[in-house]
Design an enzyme around this catalytic site. Structure first.
Site, short mmCIF file in Angstrom:
data_model
loop_
_atom_site.label_atom_id
_atom_site.label_comp_id
_atom_site.label_asym_id
_atom_site.label_seq_id
_atom_site.Cartn_x
_atom_site.Cartn_y
_atom_site.Cartn_z
N ASP A 1 39.47 35.24 32.85
CA ASP A 1 40.61 36.10 32.99
C ASP A 1 41.91 35.47 32.65
O ASP A 1 42.22 34.34 32.45
CB ASP A 1 40.66 36.47 34.55
N ASN B 1 36.00 47.95 32.84
CA ASN B 1 36.84 47.69 31.59
C ASN B 1 37.03 48.82 30.65
O ASN B 1 37.80 48.76 29.89
CB ASN B 1 36.66 46.22 31.05
C1 IPE Z 1 37.31 40.88 35.42
O1 IPE Z 1 38.72 40.80 34.76
C2 IPE Z 1 36.39 41.19 34.31
C3 IPE Z 1 36.36 40.20 32.99
C4 IPE Z 1 37.02 39.02 32.96
C5 IPE Z 1 35.51 40.58 31.88
P1 IPE Z 1 39.67 41.96 35.18
O2 IPE Z 1 41.17 41.57 34.38
O3 IPE Z 1 39.00 43.18 34.32
O4 IPE Z 1 39.86 42.30 36.50
P2 IPE Z 1 41.00 42.64 37.30
O5 IPE Z 1 40.82 44.33 36.97
O6 IPE Z 1 42.19 42.14 37.27
O7 IPE Z 1 40.24 42.89 38.97
C1 IPE Z 2 39.83 38.94 30.69
O1 IPE Z 2 41.22 38.93 30.32
C2 IPE Z 2 39.18 39.40 29.44
C3 IPE Z 2 38.33 40.82 29.51
C4 IPE Z 2 38.65 41.56 30.85
C5 IPE Z 2 37.67 41.48 28.52
P1 IPE Z 2 42.39 40.08 30.59
O2 IPE Z 2 42.31 41.13 29.50
O3 IPE Z 2 41.75 40.77 31.72
O4 IPE Z 2 43.61 39.36 30.58
P2 IPE Z 2 44.85 39.80 31.69
O5 IPE Z 2 44.09 39.86 32.91
O6 IPE Z 2 45.35 41.02 31.09
O7 IPE Z 2 45.79 38.69 31.43
MG MG Z 3 42.48 40.57 33.61
#
Ligand code: IPE
Ligand code: IPE
Ligand code: MG
Length: 251
Positions: free
Chosen positions: A21, A69
């Site tokens: 993340d 997502n």
């Molecule tokens: C979790 O991250 C999913 C992945 C890393 C693929 P998110 O960024 O989607 O999680 P939330 O929404 O902050 O809980």
């Molecule tokens: C995780 O990084 C990757 C996916 C969920 C695909 P994020 O895209 O959630 O990154 P932040 O949390 O917005 O920084």
């Molecule tokens: Mg995230």
């Protein structure tokens, strides 16, 4: 103060699971579009996969795309799909050359046809590899996983393969994802959030949870090593007392 610099007693996790993340925030900090963060995330992952295999970790499972997502802006979702396809095509030979077996968990039927083909191909090409198992959770959700297990179980009952009285934890376990791998020993989440975000809900029952503020694109093998050192110093009790564990270790 003594500084812990090595993995204690060679106690490495057999199975590491990661929530990668922080890609979006990494890009934002640099004034870049979110997709640039995801691309940097792929590079970080390449290093961690190579490093895990080198260390002799048996299985590495990473969260690439959650079932939630899809709710992101359409442009981010479609760019992610393109990135998954191009990254798979780019990395497959190298992974295969390193004897790594690639597998996917999650509902792949919702993906564009081209991505489904790349997924099938990557699994097929590497299916006989005997090195590290590299599992990618894509359109995965822990609740989806458990729901899917229910469906499979109910079907078995309907076909008279099993009766309801026979259902126990072991049987449910055999129907959820990753049941053929060692249970996850170490969970790592980068990006500072202290939540599970619908990752491996069933499988994480006794996993050691490690959270770091570091954003995924900045997570290097050195930071991974810190997580492994932290893990090697955990006392895993599985419900028993510390005294029992120490006694068993001496025996
Ligand atoms: C979790 O991250 C999913 C992945 C890393 C693929 P998110 O960024 O989607 O999680 P939330 O929404 O902050 O809980
Ligand atoms: C995780 O990084 C990757 C996916 C969920 C695909 P994020 O895209 O959630 O990154 P932040 O949390 O917005 O920084
Ligand atoms: Mg995230």
């Amino acid at each position: 103060m003594a500084h812990v610099t090595a993995v204690k007693n060679n106690r490495l996790p057999r199975h590491v699971v990661i929530i990668m993340d922080g890609n979006g925030r990494w890009a934002k900090q640099r004034g870049l579009p979110r997709i640039a963060g995801h691309k940097a995330g792929v590079s970080a992952l390449r290093e961690i996969v190579a490093n895990s295999a080198e260390k002799g970790i048996e299985a590495l499972t990473v969260y690439a795309f959650s079932s939630e997502n899809w709710d992101r802006p359409g442009s981010e979702v479609s760019r992610l799909m393109e990135l998954f396809i191009s990254s798979l095509q780019q990395e497959i030979d190298n992974l295969n050359g390193n004897n790594i077996r690639i597998r996917f968990i999650g509902d792949r039927t919702a993906f564009p046809g081209k991505l489904q083909s790349s997924i099938g191909e990557a699994e097929k090409i590497t299916c006989r590899n005997t090195g590290m198992q590299f599992v990618i959770a894509a359109n995965y959700g822990g609740r989806w996983d458990i729901t899917n297990a229910f469906k499979l179980l109910v079907n078995k009952i309907r076909c008279n393969d099993i009766c309801a009285d026979e259902i126990d934890e072991q049987m449910i376990h055999s129907f959820v994802s990753l049941s053929d791998l060692p249970e996850p020993d170490l969970f790592i989440r980068t990006g500072g959030e202290m939540r599970i975000s619908n990752y491996l809900l069933w499988q994480l029952a006794y996993t050691e949870l490690y959270f770091t503020e570091r954003l995924w694109p900045d997570f290097t093998p050195e930071h991974f090593e810190s997580a492994l050192i932290w893990f090697s110093n955990r006392e895993r009790r599985f419900g028993r007392t510390s005294e029992q564990i120490k006694r068993e270790k001496r025996a």
